[in-house]
Design a protein around this motif. Structure first.
Motif, PDB file in Angstrom:
ATOM      1  N   ALA A 410       0.509  -1.015  -0.316  1.00 39.87           N
ATOM      2  CA  ALA A 410       0.272  -0.100   0.114  1.00 39.87           C
ATOM      3  C   ALA A 410       1.020   1.270  -0.026  1.00 39.87           C
ATOM      4  N   GLY A 411       0.775   2.189  -1.477  1.00 41.15           N
ATOM      5  CA  GLY A 411       1.683   3.438  -1.029  1.00 41.15           C
ATOM      6  C   GLY A 411       2.656   3.264  -0.672  1.00 41.15           C
ATOM      7  N   GLY A 412       3.564   2.009  -1.337  1.00 36.70           N
ATOM      8  CA  GLY A 412       4.837   1.746  -2.187  1.00 36.70           C
ATOM      9  C   GLY A 412       5.180   1.657  -0.467  1.00 36.70           C
ATOM     10  N   MET A 413       4.897   1.032   0.453  1.00 34.43           N
ATOM     11  CA  MET A 413       5.288   0.407   1.566  1.00 34.43           C
ATOM     12  C   MET A 413       4.402  -0.989   1.722  1.00 34.43           C
ATOM     13  N   ALA A 414       5.411  -2.163   2.469  1.00 36.17           N
ATOM     14  CA  ALA A 414       4.552  -2.999   2.307  1.00 36.17           C
ATOM     15  C   ALA A 414       4.148  -3.152   4.086  1.00 36.17           C
ATOM     16  N   VAL A 415       2.697  -3.688   3.940  1.00 39.01           N
ATOM     17  CA  VAL A 415       1.691  -3.859   5.260  1.00 39.01           C
ATOM     18  C   VAL A 415       1.469  -5.164   5.739  1.00 39.01           C
ATOM     19  N   VAL A 416       1.852  -5.549   7.017  1.00 34.08           N
ATOM     20  CA  VAL A 416       1.344  -6.814   7.532  1.00 34.08           C
ATOM     21  C   VAL A 416       0.580  -6.372   8.882  1.00 34.08           C
ATOM     22  N   LEU A 483      -6.820  -4.931  15.524  1.00 31.90           N
ATOM     23  CA  LEU A 483      -6.588  -5.421  14.163  1.00 31.90           C
ATOM     24  C   LEU A 483      -4.780  -4.555  14.500  1.00 31.90           C
ATOM     25  N   PHE A 484      -3.704  -5.382  14.481  1.00 32.91           N
ATOM     26  CA  PHE A 484      -2.460  -4.494  14.845  1.00 32.91           C
ATOM     27  C   PHE A 484      -1.945  -4.689  12.939  1.00 32.91           C
ATOM     28  N   ARG A 485      -1.612  -3.487  12.721  1.00 34.31           N
ATOM     29  CA  ARG A 485      -0.815  -2.997  11.934  1.00 34.31           C
ATOM     30  C   ARG A 485       0.345  -2.486  11.548  1.00 34.31           C
ATOM     31  N   LEU A 486       1.893  -2.925  10.764  1.00 38.99           N
ATOM     32  CA  LEU A 486       2.465  -3.123  11.262  1.00 38.99           C
ATOM     33  C   LEU A 486       3.381  -2.228   9.338  1.00 38.99           C
ATOM     34  N   THR A 487       3.769  -1.048   8.911  1.00 33.97           N
ATOM     35  CA  THR A 487       4.069  -1.062   8.070  1.00 33.97           C
ATOM     36  C   THR A 487       5.436  -0.573   7.982  1.00 33.97           C
ATOM     37  N   PHE A 488       6.369  -1.595   6.199  1.00 34.05           N
ATOM     38  CA  PHE A 488       7.200  -1.334   7.111  1.00 34.05           C
ATOM     39  C   PHE A 488       8.087  -1.049   5.802  1.00 34.05           C
ATOM     40  N   PRO A 489       8.947  -0.366   5.049  1.00 36.47           N
ATOM     41  CA  PRO A 489       9.851   0.060   3.674  1.00 36.47           C
ATOM     42  C   PRO A 489       9.643  -0.483   3.170  1.00 36.47           C
TER      43      PRO A 489
END
Length: 503
Positions: A410-416, A483-489
Motif C-alpha cells: 500500500a502506497g509503496g510500503m509493505a503492510v502486515v 487489528l494490529f497493522r505494521l508498515t515496513f519500507p
C-alpha cells in the motif's frame, strides 16, 4: 614536548589507567598546540636574522657611499687638462685630496678621454660605457682590487675644450675596501640580534605559561569528573567551563542523560521481571510442597498439573525476557538486515501456530500474495515479532473466533495486519499495551505482558510503524476485536554502478 605541571600529571594518570590493552599513542593537546606555535617562530627567527643582516648592510653602506661620493666630487672638481694631460688644479698629488684611515685602503684612478690612465691605480677595472651618457653624475659599483672586494664610486667629467667638436670626458674613480662597512654592519647585527637571544626564552616561557593557564580548565573538568561518585549521572554545569569546551560538555551531558535513562529502564525492567517471576515460582513451590504432603494419588496428580502449568508460565516468561533483551540489543538497520520475502515469512509463521489454533478451536488463516513483496529485515527477529502477534491474538480470541494474518502492499510500503475477533482493547488502554508487563485490568487471559513490548521493539529496529485499532470486519457488538497493522519500507536494491567510459 611535555605538558604543564597540572595538566601533565592528570594526563599521565589517565594514560597509566588506559595503557593496558591499548597500543595507540595518546596525542597531547598541549604539545600539539605548543608545536604549532613554536614551529613557525623557530622557522621565522633565522629568516629574521638574515633580513636583519641585509638591512644592516644597506644601512652601513649609506654613510660610506656618501663619503665616497664626496671624494669623487672633490677629485673631479680639482682636475684639469694641461697639454693633453689631466692634472690637479692645486698642482699636488690627487692622493693628497682623498681621506684615508688605518682601517680601509683607498684607491683612485684618473683616465683621459682617450682611455689612458693618467694617475692612480691602473689595476682598477673600468666601468660600463653606458654611464657615459650621464656625465657629472656619481655612480657606484662593487668590484675587486688585488683579490679584495671594494666599493667603487666613479664619475665622467666634462673637460673644457672649446675648439673640439665633440664632448671630451675624463673618468674619475675612487675605491675603498669594506672593512669599516662590515664592522658597522656587525655592530648593528649585534645590537639587534643579542636582545633577541634574551627575548626568545622569555617568549617561550610566556607561551608555555599561557598554554598551561589556557588548558587548565580541561584539567579542572577532569578532576571534577574523577571526584564524582560512580552512580552520579547528573549533568555537568556548563557555566563553569570555557565557551570552547561548552559543546563538549553539552554532548557529555546528553550522553549522561541517555545513560541515566537506560540505567533507569534496566532497573525498572529487572524489578518488574523479578516481580513477575515471583508468581510462577511461588506457585511452583506451593504446589510442590502440597504434593509432598498429599497421600491421595488424585490430589498429587492435580498438584503436579498445577506445577506443570506454573513451570510453563515461568518458561514462557523467561523466553520472552530473553526475546526482549535480544530485540533491544539488535543493531540499527545496517549489515544485519537482509532482503526478505514478507509473504513467505508470514505464511511460515502462520503454519507454526496452526496446531495451537486447533487446540483453541480458532480459525487461523492467511491472506495475501504468495511472494514478491521484499523488505529489509532480520528473519529471526521478524519471525519472533509475528509469533508474538499471533500468540496474543489466539490468547484473547474466544473459541469459535477467527484470527487472520494479512500481507499487502500500500502506497509503496509493505503492510502486515493481524486481526482477531476477540473483546478488543479500549482506546484509553491502547497507548499502554506496548509497555513492558502492562496488563489490561480485568483480563483473564494468561500472559506476561511482554509480547507487545517485543513487537514494538522489533518494529523500531526495522523502521516500521505499529498501529492498533478495532477490527473493522468484526460483526459481534461485544467483540470489536483488534487489528494490529505494521508498515515496513519496501526493500530497494542498490543501483548498479555506472559503467566507466574507458571500460
Amino acid at each position: 614536548m611535555s605538558n604543564g605541571p597540572a595538566l601533565h600529571d592528570s594526563q599521565s594518570d589517565w594514560q597509566a589507567d588506559h595503557h593496558d590493552g591499548s597500543e595507540e599513542i595518546q596525542h597531547s593537546l598541549f604539545g600539539e598546540i605548543l608545536d604549532w606555535m613554536l614551529a613557525p617562530l623557530l622557522l621565522l627567527w633565522p629568516m629574521s636574522i638574515a633580513i636583519t643582516y641585509l638591512v644592516a648592510k644597506s644601512i652601513a653602506n649609506q654613510p660610506f657611499d656618501h663619503a665616497l661620493e664626496d671624494s669623487v666630487t672633490v677629485l673631479a672638481q680639482q682636475i684639469r687638462e694641461v697639454d693633453g694631460r689631466i692634472v690637479p688644479r692645486t698642482g699636488g698629488s690627487a692622493r693628497d685630496l682623498l681621506r684615508a684611515d688605518d682601517v680601509d685602503t683607498v684607491y683612485y684612478q684618473i683616465v683621459a678621454p682617450n682611455g689612458e690612465v693618467q694617475d692612480g691605480d691602473r689595476e682598477l677595472a673600468q666601468p660600463p660605457e653606458d654611464d657615459r651618457d650621464r656625465p657629472g653624475a656619481v655612480h657606484f659599483r662593487n668590484s675587486n682590487m688585488h683579490g679584495t672586494p671594494v666599493r667603487v664610486a666613479y664619475s665622467f667629467v666634462v673637460l673644457e675644450d672649446r675648439g673640439a667638436e665633440e664632448t671630451r670626458l675624463a673618468l674619475v674613480q675612487v675605491a675603498e675596501t669594506l672593512e669599516k662597512r662590515a664592522k658597522l654592519a656587525n655592530e648593528i647585527i649585534k645590537g639587534v640580534i643579542l636582545p633577541q637571544f634574551i627575548v626568545l626564552p622569555i617568549v617561550l616561557a610566556l607561551v608555555w605559561f599561557a598554554l598551561s593557564r589556557g588548558l587548565s580548565p580541561l584539567a579542572q573538568l577532569q578532576e571534577r569528573i574523577r571526584a564524582r561518585n560512580p552512580d552520579d549521572l547528573s549533568p555537568i554545569d556548563a557555566r563553569q567551563v570555557p565557551e570552547e569546551i561548552t559543546p563538549l560538555v553539552r554532548s557529555l551531558n546528553d550522553m549522561l542523560e541517555r545513560l541515566s535513562l537506560s540505567i533507569d529502564m534496566q532497573k525498572r525492567f529487572i524489578a518488574d521481571a523479578a516481580h513477575q517471576m515471583k508468581t510462577p515460582l511461588a506457585g511452583m513451590r506451593m504446589q510442590s510442597e502440597l504434593a509432598l504432603r498429599q497421600t491421595d494419588q488424585g490430589e498429587i496428580h492435580r498438584s503436579l498439573e498445577q506445577l506443570a502449568k506454573s513451570s510453563e508460565a515461568a518458561t514462557r516468561l523467561v523466553n520472552q525476557l530473553l526475546a526482549l533483551a535480544r530485540a533491544e540489543n539488535q543493531p540499527q538497520a545496517g549489515a544485519s538486515l537482509l532482503p526478505l520475502d514478507l509473504p513467505e515469512l508470514a505464511r511460515s509463521a502462520v503454519r507454526d501456530w496452526v496446531p495451537a489454533s486447533f487446540n483453541h478451536r480458532i480459525d487461523l488463516g492467511y491472506e495475501g500474495p504468495d511472494d514478491g513483496l521484499l523488505i529489509a529485515g532480520n528473519p529471526t527477529m521478524l519471525r519472533e515479532m509475528l509469533s508474538n502477534l499471533i500468540d496474543n491474538a489466539l490468547r484473547y480470541t474466544p473459541q469459535g473466533g477467527a484470527v487472520t494474518v494479512r500481507v499487502k502492499g500500500a502506497g509503496g510500503m509493505a503492510v502486515v495486519e493481524v486481526e482477531d475477533t476477540g473483546p478488543g482493547i479500549p482506546e484509553a488502554e491502547r497507548g499502554h499495551v506496548f509497555e513492558r508487563f502492562y496488563r489490561i485490568l480485568g483480563s483473564t487471559a494468561e500472559g506476561s505482558g511482554l509480547g507487545l513490548a517485543i513487537v514494538r521493539e522489533i518494529a523500531q529496529q526495522h523502521d516500521a510503524t505499529v498501529e492498533l485499532t478495532s477490527n473493522p470486519r468484526s460483526t459481534a457488538p461485544k467483540m470489536p476485536g483488534c487489528l494490529f497493522r505494521l508498515t515496513f519500507p519496501i526493500y530497494m536494491p542498490p543501483a548498479p554502478p555506472e559503467p566507466n567510459d574507458d571500460e
